[in-house]
Each structure stands twice: as C-alpha cells, then as structure tokens.
Design a protein around this motif. Structure first.
Motif, PDB file in Angstrom:
ATOM      1  N   LEU A  85      -0.511  39.941  51.692  1.00  0.00           N
ATOM      2  CA  LEU A  85      -0.053  40.556  53.065  1.00  0.00           C
ATOM      3  C   LEU A  85       0.969  39.484  53.738  1.00  0.00           C
ATOM      4  CD1 LEU A  85      -0.188  42.961  55.173  1.00  0.00           C
ATOM      5  CD2 LEU A  85      -2.242  41.621  56.196  1.00  0.00           C
ATOM      6  N   CYS A  86       0.631  38.406  53.772  1.00  0.00           N
ATOM      7  CA  CYS A  86       1.447  37.459  54.391  1.00  0.00           C
ATOM      8  C   CYS A  86       2.681  37.175  53.456  1.00  0.00           C
ATOM      9  CB  CYS A  86       0.896  35.924  54.345  1.00  0.00           C
ATOM     10  SG  CYS A  86      -0.486  36.103  55.893  1.00  0.00           S
ATOM     11  N   ALA A  88       4.287  39.414  52.053  1.00  0.00           N
ATOM     12  CA  ALA A  88       5.158  40.596  51.951  1.00  0.00           C
ATOM     13  C   ALA A  88       6.203  40.668  52.862  1.00  0.00           C
ATOM     14  CB  ALA A  88       4.263  41.879  52.213  1.00  0.00           C
ATOM     15  N   ALA A  89       5.910  39.731  53.991  1.00  0.00           N
ATOM     16  CA  ALA A  89       7.054  39.808  55.267  1.00  0.00           C
ATOM     17  C   ALA A  89       8.347  39.644  54.907  1.00  0.00           C
ATOM     18  CB  ALA A  89       6.325  39.077  56.277  1.00  0.00           C
ATOM     19  N   LEU A  92      10.007  42.453  53.217  1.00  0.00           N
ATOM     20  CA  LEU A  92      10.396  43.344  54.210  1.00  0.00           C
ATOM     21  C   LEU A  92      11.638  43.243  55.202  1.00  0.00           C
ATOM     22  CD1 LEU A  92       6.609  44.447  55.232  1.00  0.00           C
ATOM     23  CD2 LEU A  92       8.087  45.606  53.695  1.00  0.00           C
ATOM     24  N   TRP A 105       5.064  46.271  57.721  1.00  0.00           N
ATOM     25  CA  TRP A 105       4.063  45.570  57.633  1.00  0.00           C
ATOM     26  C   TRP A 105       2.681  45.844  58.494  1.00  0.00           C
ATOM     27  CZ3 TRP A 105       0.933  42.069  60.602  1.00  0.00           C
ATOM     28  CH2 TRP A 105       0.357  40.986  59.809  1.00  0.00           C
ATOM     29  N   ASP A 108       0.567  48.015  56.115  1.00  0.00           N
ATOM     30  CA  ASP A 108       0.074  47.255  55.131  1.00  0.00           C
ATOM     31  C   ASP A 108      -1.327  46.337  55.863  1.00  0.00           C
ATOM     32  OD1 ASP A 108       1.908  47.929  53.410  1.00  0.00           O
ATOM     33  OD2 ASP A 108       3.034  46.222  53.487  1.00  0.00           O
ATOM     34  N   VAL A 144       2.853  35.084  60.578  1.00  0.00           N
ATOM     35  CA  VAL A 144       3.625  36.211  60.064  1.00  0.00           C
ATOM     36  C   VAL A 144       4.072  37.029  61.130  1.00  0.00           C
ATOM     37  CG1 VAL A 144       3.504  38.405  58.432  1.00  0.00           C
ATOM     38  CG2 VAL A 144       2.365  36.078  57.796  1.00  0.00           C
ATOM     39  N   LEU A 148       7.975  37.959  62.375  1.00  0.00           N
ATOM     40  CA  LEU A 148       8.563  39.320  62.521  1.00  0.00           C
ATOM     41  C   LEU A 148       9.235  39.398  64.045  1.00  0.00           C
ATOM     42  CD1 LEU A 148       5.984  41.041  60.396  1.00  0.00           C
ATOM     43  CD2 LEU A 148       8.238  41.022  59.764  1.00  0.00           C
TER      44      LEU A 148
END
Length: 210
Positions: A85-86, A88-89, A92, A105, A108, A144, A148
């Motif tokens: 998950l971390c 993926a940022a 994205l 995010w 997710d 994260v 973002l």
C-alpha cells in the motif's frame, strides 16, 4: 533427504545454485503472502492454510517451513500488504494529478483495512506481542498521506492546510462504516465526499455589499 523445492538435483555452481534457491524461496514467499491476503480478506483469519498453499502453487510443507504458525503468516501478510500500500503511492502520482492519486490510494486503503479487519482475531494477538507494529504501520501510512497531500498542494489540486493524521483518521472512519465488500459502494461515495472536501477550490465570490 528431502529435495529442496525449486533446485534441480545436482545443479552445478555453488553460488549460482544459492542465488537460484533464494530467488525461488522469495517467489514462493511472495505467492504465499498474496494467497494469504486473498484468503484472509475472503474467509477471515480462520482461512484454511492448505487452501492458501494450493492457491500459491506450493505444498503445505513449504508454507509451514516459512511460516511455522498461523500467527506468523498473518503477521507477514499484514506487513506485506502495508508495504504494498505504501509503495503504490509514487506510481499513482506518476503523471496523475495528486487529488486523483489520493482518491485511488484511498480506495486501496479501504481494501487494506477490510483485510485487516477480516483477520482481526489473530492480528490482535500479533499486535499485542509486538507493541511497536501498530505504531510503525500508522507512521508509514501517515507519511504516505502526507506525501500525497504535499503533492496536491504543489500542483494546486489539494488544499494545503489538510492534516495527514486527520485524513488518515477520516479514511479509517470510512472503513468502519462501510469497509466490507457489501458496503463498498457506500465507502466509495464517502471517499468521493472526503476528497471533494480536500480539493483546492477558489474562494467563492461574495455578493457585493449594498
């Protein structure tokens, strides 16, 4: 003697063989963790370990050699899903406005939290045994969200005064209200509302004073 899975009998080249073993072991672990995450999200922490091994394409012995207990597998799956998950940022954000990256995010994140809730019974004992794991996970997720939000402040799509801890708490609230599969449409609507509140909007024009 038991044959080591993934290594041909009599393979030549000690160092090359060792690298092959490590690569195969890593691949098997990745498959097991992916299968475990799917099973726990679907069936909860009581998911059948044999079925997880079959889904991963390995024998049950391979699972037990790497994860001797259900608690070890749950912990590893939790850590792995957190790391995914971390990680993926940044992808994205690549070529995508930050507000849309945050919305993707957040979706997710809802899936991550649903899987966490599904294995809560076993995960609670894991977190009790490692008191820092919960804190480390929250810190990673907050970092994260902060990244973002900072990207959104730079590209003008997100307001610059949003607090990452507040946003993470709001996302957690969405998952508590509608985090399971049946509530996903509601979760998506709530996420859209949250993101609309986080977006940067030009100040509304006030009517002239007469």
């Amino acid at each position: 003697m038991e044959r080591t899975e993934g290594v041909r009998p009599g393979a030549e080249g000690g160092s090359a063989g060792g690298r092959r073993l490590r690569a195969d072991a890593r691949l098997n672990e990745d498959r097991l963790l992916e299968a475990a995450a799917r099973a726990f999200a679907r069936d909860g922490a009581g998911a059948q370990l044999k079925a997880i091994a079959q889904d991963a394409g390995v024998g049950i012995g391979t699972l037990y050699r790497r994860f001797p207990s259900r608690e070890r597998l749950v912990e590893a799956a939790y850590r792995n899903e957190t790391a995914k998950l971390c990680a993926a940022a940044p992808g994205l954000l690549d070529g995508t406005p930050a507000d849309l990256a945050l919305r993707a995010w957040a979706g997710d994140f809802v899936g991550f939290m649903a899987a966490k809730h599904a294995m809560a019974d076993v995960l609670q004992s894991v977190l009790a045994a490692d008191g820092d794991l919960r804190t480390r996970t929250r810190d990673l997720l907050t970092e994260v969200v902060a990244a973002l939000l900072a990207a959104g402040a730079r590209d003008g799509t997100l307001r610059a005064d949003a607090d990452p801890d507040d946003v993470l708490m709001a996302l957690g609230g969405v998952t508590l209200i509608a985090g399971d599969a049946a509530g996903r449409p509601l979760a998506d609507r709530l996420l859209d509302l949250l993101l609309d509140g986080l977006r940067h909007h030009a100040p509304a024009k006030r009517p002239p004073v007469v």
